[in-house]
Design a protein around this motif. Structure first.
Motif, PDB file in Angstrom:
ATOM      1  N   ALA B  26       0.815  -1.222   0.000  1.00 22.47           N
ATOM      2  CA  ALA B  26       0.000   0.000   0.000  1.00 22.47           C
ATOM      3  C   ALA B  26       0.847   1.269   0.000  1.00 22.47           C
ATOM      4  N   PHE B  27       1.946   1.232   0.721  1.00 22.85           N
ATOM      5  CA  PHE B  27       2.721   2.456   0.937  1.00 22.85           C
ATOM      6  C   PHE B  27       3.219   3.105  -0.360  1.00 22.85           C
ATOM      7  N   PRO B  28       3.920   2.369  -1.237  1.00 25.00           N
ATOM      8  CA  PRO B  28       4.385   3.029  -2.466  1.00 25.00           C
ATOM      9  C   PRO B  28       3.245   3.468  -3.373  1.00 25.00           C
ATOM     10  N   GLY B  34       0.788  10.877  -4.129  1.00 26.72           N
ATOM     11  CA  GLY B  34       1.427  12.129  -3.721  1.00 26.72           C
ATOM     12  C   GLY B  34       2.254  12.711  -4.858  1.00 26.72           C
ATOM     13  N   LEU B  35       2.971  11.826  -5.526  1.00 27.27           N
ATOM     14  CA  LEU B  35       3.796  12.256  -6.659  1.00 27.27           C
ATOM     15  C   LEU B  35       2.925  12.917  -7.732  1.00 27.27           C
ATOM     16  N   LEU B  36       1.780  12.273  -8.039  1.00 34.07           N
ATOM     17  CA  LEU B  36       0.884  12.837  -9.049  1.00 34.07           C
ATOM     18  C   LEU B  36       0.381  14.222  -8.624  1.00 34.07           C
ATOM     19  N   HIS B  59      -5.011   9.632  -0.631  1.00 37.75           N
ATOM     20  CA  HIS B  59      -3.634   9.691  -0.135  1.00 37.75           C
ATOM     21  C   HIS B  59      -3.614   9.986   1.373  1.00 37.75           C
ATOM     22  N   GLY B  60      -4.346  10.999   1.781  1.00 38.11           N
ATOM     23  CA  GLY B  60      -4.338  11.400   3.186  1.00 38.11           C
ATOM     24  C   GLY B  60      -4.925  10.323   4.084  1.00 38.11           C
ATOM     25  N   LEU B  61      -6.144   9.885   3.739  1.00 32.51           N
ATOM     26  CA  LEU B  61      -6.784   8.851   4.553  1.00 32.51           C
ATOM     27  C   LEU B  61      -5.961   7.569   4.549  1.00 32.51           C
ATOM     28  N   MET B  63      -2.686   7.020   3.909  1.00 31.54           N
ATOM     29  CA  MET B  63      -1.428   7.092   4.645  1.00 31.54           C
ATOM     30  C   MET B  63      -1.671   7.078   6.154  1.00 31.54           C
ATOM     31  N   ALA B  64      -2.566   7.937   6.606  1.00 31.65           N
ATOM     32  CA  ALA B  64      -2.805   8.011   8.048  1.00 31.65           C
ATOM     33  C   ALA B  64      -3.270   6.647   8.562  1.00 31.65           C
ATOM     34  N   GLY B  65      -4.189   6.020   7.803  1.00 32.47           N
ATOM     35  CA  GLY B  65      -4.727   4.732   8.234  1.00 32.47           C
ATOM     36  C   GLY B  65      -3.691   3.621   8.197  1.00 32.47           C
ATOM     37  N   THR B 370      -1.139  26.897   5.175  1.00 32.98           N
ATOM     38  CA  THR B 370      -0.174  27.034   4.089  1.00 32.98           C
ATOM     39  C   THR B 370       0.541  25.691   3.987  1.00 32.98           C
ATOM     40  N   LEU B 371       1.486  25.602   3.067  1.00 29.33           N
ATOM     41  CA  LEU B 371       2.209  24.339   2.905  1.00 29.33           C
ATOM     42  C   LEU B 371       3.073  24.005   4.112  1.00 29.33           C
ATOM     43  N   TRP B 372       3.207  24.932   5.066  1.00 26.31           N
ATOM     44  CA  TRP B 372       3.938  24.620   6.291  1.00 26.31           C
ATOM     45  C   TRP B 372       3.301  23.415   7.003  1.00 26.31           C
ATOM     46  N   VAL B 385       7.921   8.313  11.561  1.00 19.56           N
ATOM     47  CA  VAL B 385       7.159   7.066  11.623  1.00 19.56           C
ATOM     48  C   VAL B 385       7.619   6.030  10.582  1.00 19.56           C
ATOM     49  N   VAL B 386       7.767   6.471   9.337  1.00 20.74           N
ATOM     50  CA  VAL B 386       8.112   5.504   8.293  1.00 20.74           C
ATOM     51  C   VAL B 386       9.476   4.876   8.566  1.00 20.74           C
ATOM     52  N   LEU B 387      10.426   5.666   9.064  1.00 21.76           N
ATOM     53  CA  LEU B 387      11.731   5.085   9.386  1.00 21.76           C
ATOM     54  C   LEU B 387      11.624   4.092  10.538  1.00 21.76           C
ATOM     55  N   SER B 422      14.711  16.489   1.236  1.00 16.78           N
ATOM     56  CA  SER B 422      14.687  17.496   0.163  1.00 16.78           C
ATOM     57  C   SER B 422      13.268  17.701  -0.350  1.00 16.78           C
ATOM     58  N   PHE B 423      12.526  16.622  -0.450  1.00 16.83           N
ATOM     59  CA  PHE B 423      11.122  16.764  -0.864  1.00 16.83           C
ATOM     60  C   PHE B 423      10.365  17.658   0.120  1.00 16.83           C
ATOM     61  N   ILE B 424      10.566  17.406   1.407  1.00 19.76           N
ATOM     62  CA  ILE B 424       9.810  18.162   2.397  1.00 19.76           C
ATOM     63  C   ILE B 424      10.261  19.621   2.441  1.00 19.76           C
TER      64      ILE B 424
HETATM   65  C1  HEM Z   1       6.918  10.590  -1.017  1.00 19.15           C
HETATM   66  C2  HEM Z   1       5.921  10.539  -0.249  1.00 19.15           C
HETATM   67  C3  HEM Z   1       4.815  11.547  -0.254  1.00 19.15           C
HETATM   68  C4  HEM Z   1       4.470  12.483  -1.185  1.00 19.15           C
HETATM   69  C5  HEM Z   1       5.131  12.750  -2.504  1.00 19.15           C
HETATM   70  C6  HEM Z   1       3.347  13.206  -0.662  1.00 19.15           C
HETATM   71  C7  HEM Z   1       2.729  14.251  -1.295  1.00 19.15           C
HETATM   72  C8  HEM Z   1       1.651  14.947  -0.811  1.00 19.15           C
HETATM   73  C9  HEM Z   1       1.050  16.086  -1.418  1.00 19.15           C
HETATM   74  C10 HEM Z   1       1.496  16.751  -2.703  1.00 19.15           C
HETATM   75  C11 HEM Z   1       0.012  16.482  -0.648  1.00 19.15           C
HETATM   76  C12 HEM Z   1      -0.922  17.641  -0.890  1.00 19.15           C
HETATM   77  C13 HEM Z   1      -0.344  18.850  -0.235  1.00 19.15           C
HETATM   78  C14 HEM Z   1      -1.240  20.020  -0.321  1.00 19.15           C
HETATM   79  O1  HEM Z   1      -1.169  20.774  -1.299  1.00 19.15           O
HETATM   80  O2  HEM Z   1      -2.013  20.225   0.626  1.00 19.15           O
HETATM   81  C15 HEM Z   1      -0.039  15.584   0.466  1.00 19.15           C
HETATM   82  C16 HEM Z   1      -0.971  15.644   1.469  1.00 19.15           C
HETATM   83  C17 HEM Z   1      -1.039  14.744   2.510  1.00 19.15           C
HETATM   84  N1  HEM Z   1      -0.159  13.723   2.771  1.00 19.15           N
HETATM   85 FE1  HEM Z   1       1.434  13.195   1.650  1.00 19.15          FE
HETATM   86  N2  HEM Z   1       3.021  12.678   0.547  1.00 19.15           N
HETATM   87  C18 HEM Z   1       3.899  11.672   0.831  1.00 19.15           C
HETATM   88  C19 HEM Z   1       3.940  10.904   1.965  1.00 19.15           C
HETATM   89  C20 HEM Z   1       2.999  10.953   2.967  1.00 19.15           C
HETATM   90  C21 HEM Z   1       3.038  10.176   4.157  1.00 19.15           C
HETATM   91  C22 HEM Z   1       4.107   9.175   4.554  1.00 19.15           C
HETATM   92  C23 HEM Z   1       1.953  10.488   4.858  1.00 19.15           C
HETATM   93  C24 HEM Z   1       1.611   9.858   6.173  1.00 19.15           C
HETATM   94  C25 HEM Z   1       0.680  10.220   6.957  1.00 19.15           C
HETATM   95  C26 HEM Z   1       1.203  11.478   4.120  1.00 19.15           C
HETATM   96  C27 HEM Z   1       0.015  12.041   4.510  1.00 19.15           C
HETATM   97  C28 HEM Z   1      -0.596  13.085   3.906  1.00 19.15           C
HETATM   98  C29 HEM Z   1      -1.800  13.703   4.370  1.00 19.15           C
HETATM   99  C30 HEM Z   1      -2.601  13.303   5.604  1.00 19.15           C
HETATM  100  C31 HEM Z   1      -2.070  14.743   3.500  1.00 19.15           C
HETATM  101  C32 HEM Z   1      -3.215  15.714   3.622  1.00 19.15           C
HETATM  102  C33 HEM Z   1      -4.294  15.363   2.711  1.00 19.15           C
HETATM  103  C34 HEM Z   1      -5.342  16.385   2.912  1.00 19.15           C
HETATM  104  O3  HEM Z   1      -5.001  17.571   3.092  1.00 19.15           O
HETATM  105  O4  HEM Z   1      -6.527  15.989   2.899  1.00 19.15           O
HETATM  106  N3  HEM Z   1       1.874  11.742   2.969  1.00 19.15           N
HETATM  107  N4  HEM Z   1       0.973  14.653   0.350  1.00 19.15           N
END
Ligand code: HEM
Ligand SMILES: [Cu+2]
Lengths: 193, 497
Positions: B26-28, B34-36, B59-61, B63-65, B370-372, B385-387, B422-424
């Protein structure tokens, strides 16, 4: 009253402190990895680290208290603001801003206002913000794209956001609470002159 | 202490392997979503707006789940093979319920186009939607199934532990505060499990109330619940879930790191005080999500900032200094497991600091949404967590010697860590530049500088994402080759012996 005219400094302060904290963490990691080839007895390590920890605890607690003491006076809430010179009603709806001067006695759905409004500089303006459908967030950006103030626009409630525009110019309103498909396109504009 | 026969251990091990494989699949996939999203924000590809929000929700639901479930499964395994017998059957019931819930969510989002975001802020799922109502219903029901599964699992664990250790307050370590002699030592992992899972239980119940109200709304559209109340409920649920995911992982860091340093890590008074304090900070910190709701009662706003600031004290002074005590001059061999744990704690520290910054009300006024915000929780999750989870998976699949020698995996690990940060960094920079979160792209922003900066940072993120994906795949090879093969780590020496 928040020092809004120096708001860039808030973001910059956040950047600098976070960067320093991050650097400290990295330094500790490198230190731990590079010094680990030495062997030392657990009790003597414990003794050293606990001594450091005692000091750290003391300093951190002081920082936390000082940080709370200072920052909890700089709140954006009405109680901490000046008496407003002017009141503006803001109603957020899917997916536009209705803005008009004065207090409205209409229901949010019936309220009429426009996406564009002109207000005076150098006055304390109170935005009386609500929504007629879902949650939105009324965020004011200056012409350089810096977020300078915001409050949630929620149905059933009125959030009172006060702002003092010291500079003339165009300020944009963006929505900062996801409210459905065109959320990223829900913009308004305030002219200050 | 328990005496388990090899068959029981084997069963628990099979359960955790089922969990691990599910996680590894599921993880990748969720990362690709997220990449898309980031590609779309960088204007490299053009997803429909609806598709973007569907992906964001899943993605959000997801990952968290998935991360909470895996963290819980790891704890379950360690506890059931060391301290107390847990029912494998219950374990599978939890597993299949979670699988059902996740499948429901995947169906509701991918096919039903449900796109209200992971906290489905009331009344968004019912107003101005671009998806059919049935997918709202299916989502709510699927989430309820998840909640039920999590509650069953955690109640089972806490109940079993409490029987084993002679009562609930013993699990909180209160016996260490009196003068009486300690009859039975309390392993830190047991205390931390309890202190994570009890707030978890309260939060899941709040989540249940939230879901039931949504369900009522679903069947009776004329209802109108209090929006501020529902916002409090959903953030209490969501914040706590994410918060305890990390604390669950810390449980096994306390239990496993000593096996690599050869230094014991025991419960004492200070540890008990600090974790009991953490218990309250977990419960009250969530108020920091509602700072920009100016109508929220002022004492709650204060409570949010005070609890958030204070939580840094036990976290750093006790746990992080504990890690330092473990590692400093320990002559440890840096295999991938202790490396993961150390860097995970570092990620937690950085993400935690960024969270404290944002939980300052005066600062939140310009960083909220914001993106913060994704910046800090991605650090905490992906860098923390992932580590911890990957470290656990290496622990599960490799012997001590193997994980020391595995150079390829270590290479993958460093790629992953560098890629992650770097991504973050592009999220942090975005937050400081006032780029809003949850924007499908930034083309609608009338301020050109903001639009182009947002898109530029999103493109920049690709480098980090690609690095971390490569690193992850390298580690996967190593984990998957060994996972099924051996039973090497099942020679359990109960840590207390
Ligand atoms: C390479 C890995 C990841 C990528 C590329 C990625 C990318 C993203 C992106 C682009 C967003 C939308 C940001 C925005 O504009 O608000 C997002 C939101 C989110 N990501 Fe990730 N993410 C990754 C890993 C994770 C992981 C490990 C978690 C674990 C909890 C996670 C949880 C979330 C959650 C909860 C949101 C918020 C969704 C929402 O606002 O409803 N992501 N992620
Ligand atoms: Cu919006």
């Amino acid at each position: 009253m928040l020092p809004f005219n120096t708001l860039l400094t808030i973001q910059r302060t956040a950047a600098i402190t976070s960067f320093l904290a991050g650097a400290l963490v990295v330094a500790v990691v490198i230190f731990l990895i590079t010094t680990s080839s030495t062997s030392e007895d657990k009790t003597s390590v414990k003794h050293k680290v606990y001594k450091l920890r005692g000091r750290y605890f003391f300093v951190l607690t002081l920082c936390v208290i000082a940080g709370l003491f200072i920052s909890l006076r700089l709140l954006p809430y009405t109680k901490f603001q000046e008496k407003p010179d002017e009141i503006v009603t803001i109603v957020a709806m899917q997916w536009a801003w209705k803005m008009a001067p004065g207090i409205s006695d209409k229901s949010p759905a019936d309220f009429e206002g426009s996406n564009e409004i002109t207000l005076p500089a150098g006055r304390h303006i109170q935005f009386n913000v609500t929504s007629s459908d879902v949650n939105h967030d009324f965020a004011i950006y200056n012409s350089k794209g810096v977020l300078i103030a915001q409050t949630q626009a929620m149905p059933q409630y009125h959030n009172k956001l006060e702002h003092y525009f010291s500079e003339k110019g165009d300020y944009h309103i963006l929505c900062l609470e996801y409210c459905g498909m065109p959320h990223a396109f829900m913009v308004g504009i305030i002219h200050i002159n | 202490m328990i005496q388990l026969n090899p068959a029981e251990i084997k069963n628990q091990r099979r359960l955790v392997i089922v969990w691990s494989i599910t996680f590894l699949i599921a993880f990748p996939l969720l990362i690709v979503l997220g990449l898309l999203m980031r590609l779309n924000q960088g204007e490299e590809i053009k997803l429909g707006i609806d598709t973007f929000y569907v992906l964001m929700t899943l993605h959000g639901l997801g990952m968290a789940g998935v991360l909470y479930s895996m963290a819980f499964a790891g704890l379950w395994y360690l506890i059931s093979t060391r301290y107390v017998r847990l029912s494998v059957a219950t374990g599978y019931v939890v597993y299949f319920l979670i699988l059902a819930g996740v499948t429901g969510l995947a169906y509701a989002t991918l096919l039903g186009k449900f796109g209200a975001g992971w906290y489905l802020l009331y009344p968004l799922p019912f107003k101005g939607t671009f998806w059919p109502t049935w997918s709202t219903g299916l989502s709510i029901i699927s989430l309820t199934v998840l909640g039920v599964a999590w509650i069953i699992g955690l109640v089972h664990v806490v109940y079993a532990l409490s029987k084993e250790f002679g009562g609930f307050t013993n699990l909180l370590g209160w016996q260490y505060l009196g003068k009486k002699e300690i009859k039975r030592e309390l392993p830190p992992i047991v205390m931390i499990t309890t202190i994570s899972l009890i707030p978890g239980l309260i939060a899941f119940l709040a989540g249940a109330v939230f879901l039931i109200m949504n369900l009522m709304q679903y069947f009776e559209p004329t209802l109108a619940f209090d929006t501020l109340l529902l916002k409090n409920l959903v953030f209490f649920f969501g914040h706590t879930l994410v918060n305890i995911t990390l604390y669950c992982c810390l449980g096994w860091v306390y239990a496993l790191l000593p096996e690599f340093t050869g230094r014991e890590w025991k419960t004492n008074k200070v540890l008990v005080y600090s974790w009991n304090a953490t218990f309250f900070f977990i419960l009250f910190a969530y108020f920091h999500h509602l700072y920009m709701d100016f109508v929220q009662p002022l004492p709650f706003q204060y409570a949010g900032q005070i609890a958030s600031f204070s939580s840094a004290i036990p976290a750093t002074a006790i746990t992080m200094f504990g890690v330092i005590t473990q590692l400093y001059h320990s002559k440890i061999k840096w295999g991938i497991v202790p490396l993961m744990f150390l860097l995970g704690v570092a990620g937690w520290a950085i993400g935690g600091f960024a969270a404290v910054v944002d939980s300052t009300i005066a600062v939140n006024a310009v960083l909220h949404n914001t993106l913060w915000v994704p910046a800090h929780f991605h650090t905490y999750m992906l860098g923390g967590v992932v580590l911890f989870i990957l470290g656990f998976l290496f622990y599960l699949s490799h012997t001590k010697e193997e994980q020391e020698k595995d150079k390829t995996a270590k290479f993958g690990f460093w790629l992953f860590v560098i890629g992650t940060h770097s991504f973050i960094a592009t999220f942090y920079s975005g937050g400081l530049r006032s780029i809003p979160r949850r924007y499908n792209d930034y083309s609608g922003i009338p301020i050109e500088a903001t639009h182009s900066m947002g898109a530029f940072l999103a493109r920049l993120a690709l480098i980090g994402i690609i690095l971390l994906l490569i690193g992850l795949m390298v580690m996967y090879i190593s984990i998957l080759i060994k996972l099924g093969k051996k039973n090497n780590t099942t020679v359990i020496q109960a840590a207390e012996a």
